[in-house]
Design a protein around this motif. Sequence first.
Motif, PDB file in Angstrom:
ATOM      1  N   LYS A 212       5.773   9.486  -2.053  1.00 32.39           N
ATOM      2  CA  LYS A 212       6.831   9.209  -1.063  1.00 32.39           C
ATOM      3  C   LYS A 212       7.652   7.980  -1.462  1.00 32.39           C
ATOM      4  CE  LYS A 212       5.381   7.794   3.024  1.00 32.39           C
ATOM      5  NZ  LYS A 212       4.843   7.784   4.412  1.00 32.39           N
TER       6      LYS A 212
ATOM      7  N   LEU B  91      -1.435   9.717   2.400  1.00 35.21           N
ATOM      8  CA  LEU B  91      -1.237  11.131   2.050  1.00 35.21           C
ATOM      9  C   LEU B  91       0.152  11.648   2.426  1.00 35.21           C
ATOM     10  CD1 LEU B  91      -4.755  12.486   3.074  1.00 35.21           C
ATOM     11  CD2 LEU B  91      -3.944  11.839   0.793  1.00 35.21           C
TER      12      LEU B  91
ATOM     13  N   GLY C 281      -7.429   4.724   5.104  1.00 32.33           N
ATOM     14  CA  GLY C 281      -6.673   4.005   6.120  1.00 32.33           C
ATOM     15  C   GLY C 281      -6.009   2.761   5.562  1.00 32.33           C
TER      16      GLY C 281
ATOM     17  N   PRO D 267       0.839  -1.209   0.000  1.00 29.91           N
ATOM     18  CA  PRO D 267       0.000   0.000   0.000  1.00 29.91           C
ATOM     19  C   PRO D 267       0.869   1.252   0.000  1.00 29.91           C
ATOM     20  CG  PRO D 267      -0.458  -1.469   1.901  1.00 29.91           C
ATOM     21  CD  PRO D 267       0.854  -1.870   1.312  1.00 29.91           C
TER      22      PRO D 267
END
Length: 297
Positions: A27, A14, A109, A10
């Motif tokens: 990222k 954010l 989430g 995953p």
Amino acid sequence: MTTVTKTVIPVAGLATRFQPATKAIPKAMLPVVDAPSIEYVVAEAAAAGISDALLITGRGQGAIADHFDSAPELEQALADKGDEERLAKVQATNDLARIHVVRQGEALGLGHAVLTAADHVGEVPFAVQLGDDLIDPRDEILPAMIAAQAELGGSVIALMEVAPEQISLYGSAAVEPVQTHLPDTDVVRVSYMVEKPAPEDAPSNLAMIGRYVLGPGIFDVLRTTAPGRGNEIQLTDALQNLAASGTHPVHGVVFRGRRYDTGNPLDYLKTVVSLGADHPDLGEDFLAWLRDYVAGR
Ligand code: UTP
């Protein structure tokens, strides 16, 4: 032969701790020395015999999957220059794994992100790797977790001892001893888990780090897991429900190797320095410079 053939990665969060650096680039694409962090994660899975990687991505993250495509123009240019070394590095990423992508749609989430993998995974145990945690290739953990899941069933999490004041950054687990046939592997039964507790509420200083081998039973539980801490659907809450159910055991493998965090700027810097100092081509020169630099401060 590994019993686990698929990994779920995953990357759709954010990345709030890394803003504004990650406002327009994912990222997972931040370079750690000479490769983006996602490459370390996919290479770790490949080393454990897992060649099917499902990326859970979000808006503006197309570059992550692109990184694993062949790049004919670039490869031709390197070949024309006779730069065999870089050409080999570029081509190695093409063959690391079969890359699949599912979009999370909305960052609700980590638990929600894992649930979007249900159709791809099917009814078999699977790995989950969080891109913020890099595991040193010399200290692998996935093979031990896969072996533990094969012997004990249910789901297996990765645990690491941290200083008590650090535990509120992680999930924390209460554990009990368990006997296994696995040599040189510290396996425990997990009786309780809580996400990011205050230090005085933590059941132990065993922190959950970003590696999991989950039984497919997790999906049904995730479907009914309500948002928890931070109003996000938490994987830890779903695992806690499973552990409490008595029908799907949760075990932990205690990791004592080298792990690097790339989730926030300070830990990211430490990771780049550590892996830079160990780099086979750059390490010696980098360390020599670093010693002088530190001496001059
Ligand atoms: P984190 O909790 O570290 O969140 O997620 P984050 O978005 O990466 O970073 P911060 O905390 O806001 O700075 C752990 C992993 O789960 C993924 C993230 O991309 C990260 O790899 N994740 C999280 C998702 O894929 N979807 C989500 O909805 C949440």
